[in-house]
Design a protein around this motif. Structure first.
Motif, PDB file in Angstrom:
ATOM      1  N   GLU A  69       0.823  -1.209   0.000  1.00 38.21           N
ATOM      2  CA  GLU A  69       0.000   0.000   0.000  1.00 38.21           C
ATOM      3  C   GLU A  69       0.855   1.255   0.000  1.00 38.21           C
ATOM      4  O   GLU A  69       0.542   2.213  -0.702  1.00 38.21           O
ATOM      5  N   THR A  70       1.934   1.258   0.800  1.00 41.91           N
ATOM      6  CA  THR A  70       2.795   2.436   0.898  1.00 41.91           C
ATOM      7  C   THR A  70       4.258   2.027   0.754  1.00 41.91           C
ATOM      8  O   THR A  70       4.594   0.844   0.893  1.00 41.91           O
ATOM      9  N   LEU A  71       5.100   3.018   0.516  1.00 35.68           N
ATOM     10  CA  LEU A  71       6.536   2.730   0.480  1.00 35.68           C
ATOM     11  C   LEU A  71       7.002   2.208   1.829  1.00 35.68           C
ATOM     12  O   LEU A  71       7.831   1.311   1.898  1.00 35.68           O
ATOM     13  N   GLY A  72       6.467   2.748   2.916  1.00 39.05           N
ATOM     14  CA  GLY A  72       6.843   2.294   4.247  1.00 39.05           C
ATOM     15  C   GLY A  72       6.488   0.834   4.477  1.00 39.05           C
ATOM     16  O   GLY A  72       7.255   0.082   5.079  1.00 39.05           O
ATOM     17  N   GLY A  73       5.334   0.411   3.990  1.00 40.77           N
ATOM     18  CA  GLY A  73       4.939  -0.995   4.093  1.00 40.77           C
ATOM     19  C   GLY A  73       5.890  -1.890   3.326  1.00 40.77           C
ATOM     20  O   GLY A  73       6.263  -2.971   3.791  1.00 40.77           O
ATOM     21  N   LEU A  74       6.306  -1.424   2.176  1.00 37.63           N
ATOM     22  CA  LEU A  74       7.242  -2.194   1.363  1.00 37.63           C
ATOM     23  C   LEU A  74       8.623  -2.237   2.013  1.00 37.63           C
ATOM     24  O   LEU A  74       9.291  -3.271   1.993  1.00 37.63           O
ATOM     25  N   VAL A  75       9.040  -1.138   2.640  1.00 36.59           N
ATOM     26  CA  VAL A  75      10.315  -1.118   3.361  1.00 36.59           C
ATOM     27  C   VAL A  75      10.277  -2.145   4.494  1.00 36.59           C
ATOM     28  O   VAL A  75      11.221  -2.920   4.670  1.00 36.59           O
ATOM     29  N   SER A  76       9.188  -2.185   5.243  1.00 36.22           N
ATOM     30  CA  SER A  76       9.057  -3.161   6.340  1.00 36.22           C
ATOM     31  C   SER A  76       9.090  -4.588   5.808  1.00 36.22           C
ATOM     32  O   SER A  76       9.717  -5.473   6.409  1.00 36.22           O
ATOM     33  N   PHE A  77       8.426  -4.827   4.682  1.00 38.57           N
ATOM     34  CA  PHE A  77       8.422  -6.141   4.044  1.00 38.57           C
ATOM     35  C   PHE A  77       9.844  -6.549   3.674  1.00 38.57           C
ATOM     36  O   PHE A  77      10.271  -7.677   3.946  1.00 38.57           O
ATOM     37  N   ILE A  78      10.601  -5.634   3.095  1.00 45.18           N
ATOM     38  CA  ILE A  78      11.989  -5.922   2.701  1.00 45.18           C
ATOM     39  C   ILE A  78      12.849  -6.161   3.940  1.00 45.18           C
ATOM     40  O   ILE A  78      13.703  -7.053   3.941  1.00 45.18           O
ATOM     41  N   GLU A  79      12.615  -5.405   4.998  1.00 47.30           N
ATOM     42  CA  GLU A  79      13.361  -5.627   6.245  1.00 47.30           C
ATOM     43  C   GLU A  79      13.139  -7.048   6.755  1.00 47.30           C
ATOM     44  O   GLU A  79      14.094  -7.698   7.186  1.00 47.30           O
ATOM     45  N   ARG A  80      11.910  -7.549   6.703  1.00 45.06           N
ATOM     46  CA  ARG A  80      11.623  -8.915   7.147  1.00 45.06           C
ATOM     47  C   ARG A  80      12.327  -9.933   6.253  1.00 45.06           C
ATOM     48  O   ARG A  80      12.871 -10.928   6.745  1.00 45.06           O
ATOM     49  N   LEU A  81      12.338  -9.689   4.955  1.00 41.46           N
ATOM     50  CA  LEU A  81      13.025 -10.601   4.030  1.00 41.46           C
ATOM     51  C   LEU A  81      14.528 -10.602   4.296  1.00 41.46           C
ATOM     52  O   LEU A  81      15.160 -11.657   4.287  1.00 41.46           O
ATOM     53  N   LEU A  82      15.089  -9.428   4.527  1.00 40.37           N
ATOM     54  CA  LEU A  82      16.531  -9.338   4.808  1.00 40.37           C
ATOM     55  C   LEU A  82      16.879 -10.036   6.126  1.00 40.37           C
ATOM     56  O   LEU A  82      17.926 -10.683   6.234  1.00 40.37           O
ATOM     57  N   ALA A  83      16.010  -9.904   7.124  1.00 48.84           N
ATOM     58  CA  ALA A  83      16.248 -10.564   8.415  1.00 48.84           C
ATOM     59  C   ALA A  83      16.223 -12.078   8.269  1.00 48.84           C
ATOM     60  O   ALA A  83      16.978 -12.794   8.924  1.00 48.84           O
ATOM     61  N   ALA A  84      15.354 -12.575   7.388  1.00 50.93           N
ATOM     62  CA  ALA A  84      15.254 -14.014   7.167  1.00 50.93           C
ATOM     63  C   ALA A  84      16.505 -14.558   6.482  1.00 50.93           C
ATOM     64  O   ALA A  84      16.874 -15.717   6.695  1.00 50.93           O
ATOM     65  N   VAL A  85      17.162 -13.732   5.676  1.00 48.91           N
ATOM     66  CA  VAL A  85      18.362 -14.143   4.958  1.00 48.91           C
ATOM     67  C   VAL A  85      19.562 -14.158   5.900  1.00 48.91           C
ATOM     68  O   VAL A  85      20.438 -15.005   5.797  1.00 48.91           O
ATOM     69  N   ALA A  86      19.574 -13.221   6.846  1.00 46.03           N
ATOM     70  CA  ALA A  86      20.720 -13.063   7.747  1.00 46.03           C
ATOM     71  C   ALA A  86      20.865 -14.197   8.727  1.00 46.03           C
ATOM     72  O   ALA A  86      20.078 -14.999   8.974  1.00 46.03           O
TER      73      ALA A  86
END
Length: 86
Positions: A69-86
């Protein structure tokens, strides 16, 4: 990577790959569909660019429309994906 770094990279991806105008003052509250004029096909393209640019995989079952819905929502989504990779 900070939220600001992710946001800036997203804005660059949208401007360069989707060829849309992203004003410098665009912040996390910008709505993808209404403010940035991203349509459903562009959303799918954006997911591919996110995977390539951030080195993550986006599993189909993890896609929540609210994240887009928003850029902020997408940023949070990417943060979760990055955390899963780490």
């Amino acid at each position: 990577m900070t939220r600001s770094d992710i946001l800036n990279r997203l804005k660059l991806i949208i401007a360069e790959n989707l060829e849309l105008s992203v004003p410098a003052e665009t912040d996390e509250s910008a709505r993808l569909y209404d403010d940035l004029n991203i349509d459903s096909i562009m959303t799918l393209q954006l997911l591919v660019y996110v995977e390539e640019s951030f080195g993550v995989a986006v599993p189909d079952e993890d896609i929540d429309p609210a994240s887009f819905e928003t850029l902020g929502g997408l940023v949070s989504f990417i943060e979760r994906l990055l955390a899963a990779v780490a």
